[in-house]
Write an enzyme that holds these catalytic residues in place. Structure first.
Site, short mmCIF file in Angstrom:
data_model
loop_
_atom_site.label_atom_id
_atom_site.label_comp_id
_atom_site.label_asym_id
_atom_site.label_seq_id
_atom_site.Cartn_x
_atom_site.Cartn_y
_atom_site.Cartn_z
N GLN A 99 89.89 32.60 48.88
CA GLN A 99 90.14 31.99 47.57
C GLN A 99 90.51 33.06 46.55
OE1 GLN A 99 87.11 29.16 46.35
NE2 GLN A 99 87.24 29.82 44.24
N GLY A 100 91.68 32.96 45.95
CA GLY A 100 92.14 33.93 44.97
C GLY A 100 92.02 33.39 43.56
N TYR A 101 90.82 33.42 43.02
CA TYR A 101 90.56 32.91 41.67
C TYR A 101 90.25 34.06 40.69
CZ TYR A 101 90.35 27.85 42.73
OH TYR A 101 90.65 26.55 43.06
N SER A 102 89.06 34.66 40.84
CA SER A 102 88.56 35.62 39.85
C SER A 102 89.43 36.87 39.77
CB SER A 102 87.12 36.03 40.18
OG SER A 102 86.25 34.93 40.05
N SER A 118 85.90 36.52 48.85
CA SER A 118 85.07 36.47 50.05
C SER A 118 85.94 36.41 51.30
CB SER A 118 84.14 35.24 50.01
OG SER A 118 83.30 35.28 48.89
N GLU A 164 84.06 22.23 46.59
CA GLU A 164 83.18 23.30 47.04
C GLU A 164 81.72 22.92 46.91
OE1 GLU A 164 82.81 28.12 46.31
OE2 GLU A 164 83.56 26.86 44.69
N GLU A 166 76.64 30.60 32.77
CA GLU A 166 77.12 30.37 31.41
C GLU A 166 78.30 29.40 31.40
OE1 GLU A 166 74.76 33.99 31.62
OE2 GLU A 166 76.47 33.29 32.78
#
Length: 395
Positions: free
Chosen positions: A131-134, A168, A251, A376
């Site tokens: 997964q290429g998010y952050s 990951s 998820e 948060e």
């Protein structure tokens, strides 16, 4: 959920249990208990072989429709499978990102050609996904991503440039679904797109991140002109935010109930440790153990309630409640385990850095309230999108 099960459900539970007991033997007997958070380095090839063995027997992608290679299993049967899988201490899954995140996303938003191309290799565990998010300056604030993609002049391919972090299993993956900015000059939620990018190509560099556990299941990924076919965009350009949020909802689906069986095993282990060390005689620790048990029961009830939303379609922002609850609970369990150990928890059990399961639990669970959306961010989602409270002022 056993007290609510029909005769059909009980028969399915027995089928799953018998299959796992029969097949987690012989060549796979040693695979029990391998892998999982903080231990993804363990016997990866053996776990991959196990999951392909499962696929050959029809035990992957249970809830997917039959026309996409699944069994079309209902919610209850999916929960039963995940519970029994955890109870059998079967090895941690290696294809879960494709099965639980990317697959349902493509079914919901992809084209028919994308479904034909990408779903069968997920079912067969022939292609693994990450997964290429952050990004370094856009962790849980996904709308701040700066990785960009530009469509070639001839319209045949996208070229991606930027950096992702905390990816990951990037080293083991064949493909990555990447949220990137495809509209120059856009900001926040606008101008984002959801691309499917092959990992094994020039222009993709993976750098492992060494964690406090000493392992490296998280990675940095650098895209330097990496390419993917123009057709490998899910949805339309600019729809990336909507699709990325749907993926996050998937998820937090059925697999969380199986996850909680693992949590139960860990809690039972901490209670047994407290009895063995005498820490259970401390009234403060005994109170914390009781609260941990109560928290797990509440978590299960909430997860079961959340399943109703999943059964009705793509889950909504209420799924953030589940992530907030289990992330906080698990981090606190790690802290409780160290307090039960006392001073002994400060010493590694061997050289050079051999951690026991409680030290590893403590260290890795620090990440639980950060990855997949920090506490948060989850609180903001719940406040603004569930409770309807005013949005925080934006700079």
């Amino acid at each position: 959920m056993q007290h609510d099960e029909s005769p059909e459900d009980r028969a399915f539970r027995a089928e799953v249990r018998d299959w796992l007991e029969t097949n987690l033997s012989g060549a796979f007997a040693h695979a029990r208990g391998l892998g999982g958070p903080g231990r993804e380095h363990e016997a990866f090839e053996e776990r991959l072989a196990w999951e392909r063995h499962m696929a050959a027997a029809g035990w992957t992608c249970l809830g997917w429709p039959v026309e996409h290679g699944g069994r079309g299993a209902g919610l209850t049967h999916q929960v039963i499978f995940n519970e029994e899988y955890a109870l059998a201490r079967a090895p941690a899954r290696v294809g879960h990102i494709g099965e639980n995140l990317l697959g349902p996303t493509i079914m919901a938003f992809g084209t028919e050609e994308q479904r034909k191309r990408f779903l069968p290799p997920i079912v067969a565990v022939e292609e693994l996904w990450c997964q290429g998010y952050s990004e370094p300056n856009a962790g849980s604030d996904l709308a701040g991503v700066q990785t960009r993609a530009q469509l070639a002049d001839d319209g045949t391919e996208w070229r991606i440039t930027g950096q992702k972090v905390w990816t990951s299993l990037a080293r083991e993956s064949d493909w990555c679904f990447v949220v990137c900015r495809t509209e120059p000059g856009s900001s926040r939620h606008r101008g984002l797109s959801y691309l499917l990018v092959p990992m094994r190509q020039d222009g993709v560099e993976i750098r492992p991140i060494v964690q406090p556990t000493g392992t490296s299941e998280f990675n940095e990924v650098f895209f330097d002109g990496a390419r993917t076919d123009a057709s490998n965009i899910v949805g339309e350009p600019g729809q990336g935010w909507k699709i990325a949020m749907a993926t996050l909802g998937f998820e937090r689906g059925v697999a969380t109930l199986g996850q909680q069986v693992g949590f139960r095993r860990e809690l039972d282990g901490v209670i047994e440790l407290a009895r063995r060390t005498g820490a259970i005689e401390d009234p403060l620790l005994r109170d914390r153990l009781t609260r941990a048990w109560m928290g797990l029961e509440i978590m299960r009830l909430n997860a079961t309630r959340t399943m109703a939303g999943i059964a009705a379609g793509a889950p909504g922002p209420e799924s953030s409640i589940s992530k907030l609850v289990w992330g906080t609970w698990h981090r606190e369990l790690g802290e409780l385990a160290m307090d039960v150990l006392g001073a002994a928890g400060l010493v590694a059990r061997g050289e050079p850095y051999d951690l026991d399961e409680w030290q590893r639990l403590f260290l890795f669970s620090r990440a639980d309230t950060i990855y997949a959306g920090s506490n948060e961010i989850q609180r903001n989602i719940i406040a603004e999108r569930v409770l309807g409270l005013p949005r925080e002022p934006r700079p």
